[in-house]
Scaffold this motif. Structure first.
Motif, PDB file in Angstrom:
ATOM      1  N   GLY A  53      -4.450   8.905  -6.885  1.00 28.77           N
ATOM      2  CA  GLY A  53      -5.428   9.464  -5.042  1.00 28.77           C
ATOM      3  C   GLY A  53      -5.866   7.996  -4.972  1.00 28.77           C
ATOM      4  N   VAL A  54      -7.255   8.674  -3.555  1.00 27.10           N
ATOM      5  CA  VAL A  54      -7.263   7.125  -2.708  1.00 27.10           C
ATOM      6  C   VAL A  54      -9.260   7.627  -3.417  1.00 27.10           C
ATOM      7  CG1 VAL A  54      -7.678   6.293  -0.846  1.00 27.10           C
ATOM      8  CG2 VAL A  54      -5.643   7.083  -1.423  1.00 27.10           C
ATOM      9  N   PRO A  55     -10.076   6.623  -3.651  1.00 25.18           N
ATOM     10  CA  PRO A  55     -11.457   6.609  -3.527  1.00 25.18           C
ATOM     11  C   PRO A  55     -12.003   6.587  -2.572  1.00 25.18           C
ATOM     12  CG  PRO A  55     -10.394   4.809  -5.175  1.00 25.18           C
ATOM     13  CD  PRO A  55      -9.167   5.215  -4.592  1.00 25.18           C
ATOM     14  N   GLY A  87      -5.747   9.076   7.424  1.00 24.01           N
ATOM     15  CA  GLY A  87      -4.361   9.814   6.807  1.00 24.01           C
ATOM     16  C   GLY A  87      -4.021   9.752   5.171  1.00 24.01           C
ATOM     17  N   GLY A  88      -4.588   9.581   5.308  1.00 26.53           N
ATOM     18  CA  GLY A  88      -4.843   9.568   3.341  1.00 26.53           C
ATOM     19  C   GLY A  88      -4.371   8.123   2.855  1.00 26.53           C
ATOM     20  N   ARG A  89      -4.447   7.506   3.549  1.00 30.21           N
ATOM     21  CA  ARG A  89      -4.172   5.830   3.125  1.00 30.21           C
ATOM     22  C   ARG A  89      -5.862   4.648   3.299  1.00 30.21           C
ATOM     23  NH1 ARG A  89       0.777   2.087   3.955  1.00 30.21           N
ATOM     24  NH2 ARG A  89       0.025   1.438   2.021  1.00 30.21           N
ATOM     25  N   PRO A  90      -5.843   3.858   2.498  1.00 33.10           N
ATOM     26  CA  PRO A  90      -6.854   3.254   2.325  1.00 33.10           C
ATOM     27  C   PRO A  90      -6.683   2.362   3.883  1.00 33.10           C
ATOM     28  CG  PRO A  90      -6.063   2.626   0.416  1.00 33.10           C
ATOM     29  CD  PRO A  90      -4.964   3.376   1.077  1.00 33.10           C
ATOM     30  N   HIS A  91      -8.094   1.753   4.284  1.00 28.99           N
ATOM     31  CA  HIS A  91      -7.418   0.229   5.002  1.00 28.99           C
ATOM     32  C   HIS A  91      -8.788  -0.283   5.286  1.00 28.99           C
ATOM     33  CE1 HIS A  91      -8.965   3.346   8.514  1.00 28.99           C
ATOM     34  NE2 HIS A  91      -9.636   1.621   8.541  1.00 28.99           N
ATOM     35  N   LEU A  92      -8.520  -2.250   6.120  1.00 33.62           N
ATOM     36  CA  LEU A  92     -10.073  -2.193   5.957  1.00 33.62           C
ATOM     37  C   LEU A  92     -10.090  -2.858   6.856  1.00 33.62           C
ATOM     38  CD1 LEU A  92      -9.480  -5.173   2.773  1.00 33.62           C
ATOM     39  CD2 LEU A  92     -11.137  -3.659   2.883  1.00 33.62           C
ATOM     40  N   ARG A  93     -10.976  -3.253   7.537  1.00 25.14           N
ATOM     41  CA  ARG A  93     -11.142  -3.210   8.840  1.00 25.14           C
ATOM     42  C   ARG A  93     -12.711  -3.897   9.291  1.00 25.14           C
ATOM     43  NH1 ARG A  93     -12.447   2.722  10.013  1.00 25.14           N
ATOM     44  NH2 ARG A  93     -14.816   1.836  10.390  1.00 25.14           N
ATOM     45  N   VAL A  94     -12.555  -5.276  10.581  1.00 19.77           N
ATOM     46  CA  VAL A  94     -13.745  -6.080  10.667  1.00 19.77           C
ATOM     47  C   VAL A  94     -14.737  -5.478  11.456  1.00 19.77           C
ATOM     48  CG1 VAL A  94     -14.206  -8.102  11.400  1.00 19.77           C
ATOM     49  CG2 VAL A  94     -12.735  -8.252  10.092  1.00 19.77           C
ATOM     50  N   GLU A  95     -15.536  -5.117  11.117  1.00 15.37           N
ATOM     51  CA  GLU A  95     -17.055  -4.568  12.714  1.00 15.37           C
ATOM     52  C   GLU A  95     -17.451  -5.686  12.536  1.00 15.37           C
ATOM     53  OE1 GLU A  95     -20.529  -1.288  13.163  1.00 15.37           O
ATOM     54  OE2 GLU A  95     -19.748  -2.044  10.822  1.00 15.37           O
ATOM     55  N   MET A 117      -7.217  -2.054  -6.901  1.00 14.93           N
ATOM     56  CA  MET A 117      -6.768  -1.712  -5.181  1.00 14.93           C
ATOM     57  C   MET A 117      -5.938  -2.690  -4.665  1.00 14.93           C
ATOM     58  SD  MET A 117      -9.345   1.134  -3.725  1.00 14.93           S
ATOM     59  CE  MET A 117      -8.284   1.848  -2.787  1.00 14.93           C
ATOM     60  N   LEU A 118      -6.691  -3.968  -3.902  1.00 20.10           N
ATOM     61  CA  LEU A 118      -6.102  -5.252  -3.649  1.00 20.10           C
ATOM     62  C   LEU A 118      -5.114  -5.863  -4.594  1.00 20.10           C
ATOM     63  CD1 LEU A 118      -9.969  -6.822  -2.555  1.00 20.10           C
ATOM     64  CD2 LEU A 118      -8.260  -5.879  -1.060  1.00 20.10           C
ATOM     65  N   ASP A 119      -5.310  -5.847  -5.699  1.00 19.12           N
ATOM     66  CA  ASP A 119      -3.991  -6.475  -6.754  1.00 19.12           C
ATOM     67  C   ASP A 119      -3.077  -5.361  -6.481  1.00 19.12           C
ATOM     68  OD1 ASP A 119      -6.103  -8.164  -7.777  1.00 19.12           O
ATOM     69  OD2 ASP A 119      -6.625  -7.306  -8.934  1.00 19.12           O
ATOM     70  N   GLN A 120      -3.454  -4.419  -6.384  1.00 19.49           N
ATOM     71  CA  GLN A 120      -2.236  -2.871  -6.276  1.00 19.49           C
ATOM     72  C   GLN A 120      -1.531  -3.177  -5.049  1.00 19.49           C
ATOM     73  OE1 GLN A 120      -3.388   0.612  -8.459  1.00 19.49           O
ATOM     74  NE2 GLN A 120      -4.091  -0.800  -9.479  1.00 19.49           N
ATOM     75  N   GLY A 121      -1.856  -3.796  -3.928  1.00 19.22           N
ATOM     76  CA  GLY A 121      -1.420  -3.663  -2.615  1.00 19.22           C
ATOM     77  C   GLY A 121      -1.487  -1.670  -2.256  1.00 19.22           C
ATOM     78  N   ALA A 122      -2.376  -1.537  -2.166  1.00 21.54           N
ATOM     79  CA  ALA A 122      -2.705  -0.147  -2.036  1.00 21.54           C
ATOM     80  C   ALA A 122      -2.864   0.093  -0.348  1.00 21.54           C
ATOM     81  CB  ALA A 122      -3.884   0.657  -3.059  1.00 21.54           C
ATOM     82  N   PHE A 123      -3.234  -0.629   0.251  1.00 25.36           N
ATOM     83  CA  PHE A 123      -4.535  -0.930   1.715  1.00 25.36           C
ATOM     84  C   PHE A 123      -3.050  -0.391   2.704  1.00 25.36           C
ATOM     85  CE2 PHE A 123      -7.306  -1.709  -0.438  1.00 25.36           C
ATOM     86  CZ  PHE A 123      -8.544  -2.136  -0.264  1.00 25.36           C
ATOM     87  N   ASP A 124      -3.328   0.534   3.942  1.00 27.68           N
ATOM     88  CA  ASP A 124      -2.713   0.039   5.289  1.00 27.68           C
ATOM     89  C   ASP A 124      -2.658  -1.330   5.399  1.00 27.68           C
ATOM     90  OD1 ASP A 124      -1.059   0.756   7.203  1.00 27.68           O
ATOM     91  OD2 ASP A 124      -2.664   2.644   7.822  1.00 27.68           O
ATOM     92  N   THR A 125      -1.442  -1.966   5.816  1.00 30.74           N
ATOM     93  CA  THR A 125      -0.951  -2.853   6.963  1.00 30.74           C
ATOM     94  C   THR A 125      -1.032  -2.606   8.511  1.00 30.74           C
ATOM     95  OG1 THR A 125       1.097  -3.098   6.290  1.00 30.74           O
ATOM     96  CG2 THR A 125      -0.492  -4.026   4.529  1.00 30.74           C
ATOM     97  N   THR A 126      -1.004  -1.969   8.746  1.00 28.43           N
ATOM     98  CA  THR A 126      -0.841  -2.227   9.799  1.00 28.43           C
ATOM     99  C   THR A 126      -2.187  -2.516  10.785  1.00 28.43           C
ATOM    100  OG1 THR A 126      -0.659   0.721   9.917  1.00 28.43           O
ATOM    101  CG2 THR A 126      -1.329   0.149  11.788  1.00 28.43           C
ATOM    102  N   ASP A 127      -1.644  -3.795  11.885  1.00 31.41           N
ATOM    103  CA  ASP A 127      -1.843  -4.868  12.598  1.00 31.41           C
ATOM    104  C   ASP A 127      -2.282  -4.032  14.225  1.00 31.41           C
ATOM    105  OD1 ASP A 127      -2.676  -7.151  12.469  1.00 31.41           O
ATOM    106  OD2 ASP A 127      -1.007  -7.671  13.329  1.00 31.41           O
TER     107      ASP A 127
END
Length: 456
Positions: A266-268, A292-300, A1-11
């Motif tokens: 789909g989004v796993p 919202g149907g898109r994967p994203h990454l967070r720092v907690e 998924m990282l290689d495919q650019g699948a993630f939301d890039t909202t800042d």
């Protein structure tokens, strides 16, 4: 998924989790979270590990414009509504100073299958009693047959969504400032009647959940409460370490085949990865989520205690979000000049010494935390909040709280410590002084006046 650019890039999307303590009229812990949650009937409030804990989840939002001010209003409204509906007192504090070992027993874990299973698995892995031995101003030694002492740790978690290609920079920056964060925000100086570290929650959490018997410690097995051991170059590094170094504790399996889901467009959910990640207690944790149907990454960001007030909490958040953004964007990053070992040592020093701690900082050498914050880090936090588009009046109000806290040398831990010292000088016993302090704390924290201005 990282290689495919699948993630939301909202800042700039953020979230808060705030843990609260329940007390009775005598400032003792109230073992009533199930009843209180039933009274509140509000999905923003959830159960926590101990029967005297609940958690408030703020609605996620961008901090641009007046986002931080909107958080403050929403949190005050939610807490006010909860206080009106509940017949137990709600207190934001790193650790209840009136807790005793008799409160922190298996019977006082919340009525939740996951907590019981987690306890059984961790106690089974340990194979012997959990031992506490905390050396501070005073010393505390105790043993427990369960993970119940962990429930004494009440914290706030800040969530920051970041683009995957920048995740390493934000995580590294978060690690670099963890010692400063915990020093400035310390609010947990007492446990079982002993004065220990300024932020004793750090030591307690590390020891109360350590599943390693002595022979595994000697072999270098990593603890599940873990600062880490290196700077990273990708979020993948952290999930890879999770799988490599830590066995799964909770044996739940999803029916999903994530590879097939991905191939089908789909989004796993990656349920097993997320569940396992939740049992590796990094102070800055990577989070994979779907919204919202898109994967994203967070720092907690998990280093800070709860409280003392909503305005103090928001000031801590503004300082963290702004400083991390600025450090992550700098051409010559701080982690290229600060060793990981020094960042880890700073974290320990900040937890022990609080706002009076001395840390190491590139270009400054050994320096007091308060001086470092006022002279160098607050201007960077200011610039970082500007990058997010935070309204200047909101930015200045919140960062001025951090500035005044450092100028006066007073945070939650120092206020608690001085209040107890004064009460003891008037002839009160330690137990009486702690009760009197907590009752006063509970009264003052409802005013939403920052702790540096509280009377003693």
């Amino acid at each position: 998924m990282l290689d495919q650019g699948a993630f939301d890039t909202t800042d700039g999307m953020t979230g808060f989790e705030i843990e609260l303590n329940l007390i009775d009229d005598d400032a003792r812990p109230a073992m009533r979270n199930a009843e209180v949650l039933a009274q509140l009937s509000d999905p923003l409030f959830q159960t926590e590990l101990g029967r005297f804990n609940i958690e408030l989840n703020a609605r996620p939002r961008s901090i641009a414009g007046r986002g931080l001010a909107d958080y403050e209003n929403d949190l005050l409204e939610s807490l006010g509504r909860a206080a009106a509906k509940s017949d137990s007192g709600l207190v934001m504090i790193g650790m209840l100073p009136t807790l005793t070992a008799e409160h922190l027993v298996l019977e006082n874990l919340s009525d939740n299958e996951r907590y019981r299973l987690l306890n059984n698995e961790m106690a089974g892995a340990r194979g012997e009693q959990f031992r506490l031995d905390i050396h501070g101003v005073e010393r505390l030694q105790s043993v427990s047959n369960s993970i119940a002492p962990e429930a004494a740790c009440t914290s706030v978690q800040f969530h920051l969504q970041v683009p995957p290609e920048k995740f390493d920079r934000y995580w590294n920056a978060s690690q670099a400032i963890a010692g400063v964060q915990v020093a400035v925000g310390a609010n947990s100086p007492f446990l079982h009647g002993r004065r220990l570290w300024a932020e004793t929650r750090i030591a307690l959490f590390q020891q109360a959940t350590d599943t390693r018997p002595e022979e595994l410690k000697a072999q270098g097995v990593r603890p599940r409460v873990w600062f880490g051991e290196r700077w990273i170059t990708s979020v993948f590094d952290l999930f890879e370490e999770n799988v490599k170094f830590f066995g799964p504790l909770l044996p739940f399996l999803s029916d999903e085949d994530p590879i097939e889901t991905l191939r089908a467009g789909g989004v796993p959910e990656l349920s097993e990865l997320r569940l396992h990640n939740g049992t590796v207690y990094r102070w800055n944790r990577p989070v994979y989520d779907v919204a919202g149907g898109r994967p994203h990454l967070r720092v907690e960001n998990r280093v800070l205690p709860s409280g003392p007030t909503v305005i103090d909490l928001l000031a801590n958040a503004a300082f963290y979000f702004g400083l991390v953004r600025q450090l992550a964007e700098e051409e010559r990053p701080i982690w290229s000049r600060l060793s990981f070992a020094a960042a880890r040592d700073n974290f320990h020093a900040g937890a022990v010494g609080g706002i009076e701690a001395t840390v190491f900082w590139p270009g400054r050498g050994e320096i007091g935390v308060a001086e470092l914050v006022r002279s160098e880090l607050l201007p960077k936090a200011h610039a970082g909040l500007d990058r997010y588009g935070v309204e200047p009046a909101v930015r200045d109000r919140l960062l001025s709280v951090i500035d005044e806290r450092c100028r006066l040398g007073r945070n939650g831990a120092s206020w608690q410590t001085e209040s107890v010292r004064q009460a003891e000088s008037r002839g009160l016993s330690r137990d009486e002084a702690l009760h009197a302090m907590l009752l006063r704390y509970s009264e003052l924290h409802r005013t939403n006046e920052p702790v540096h201005g509280w009377p003693l």
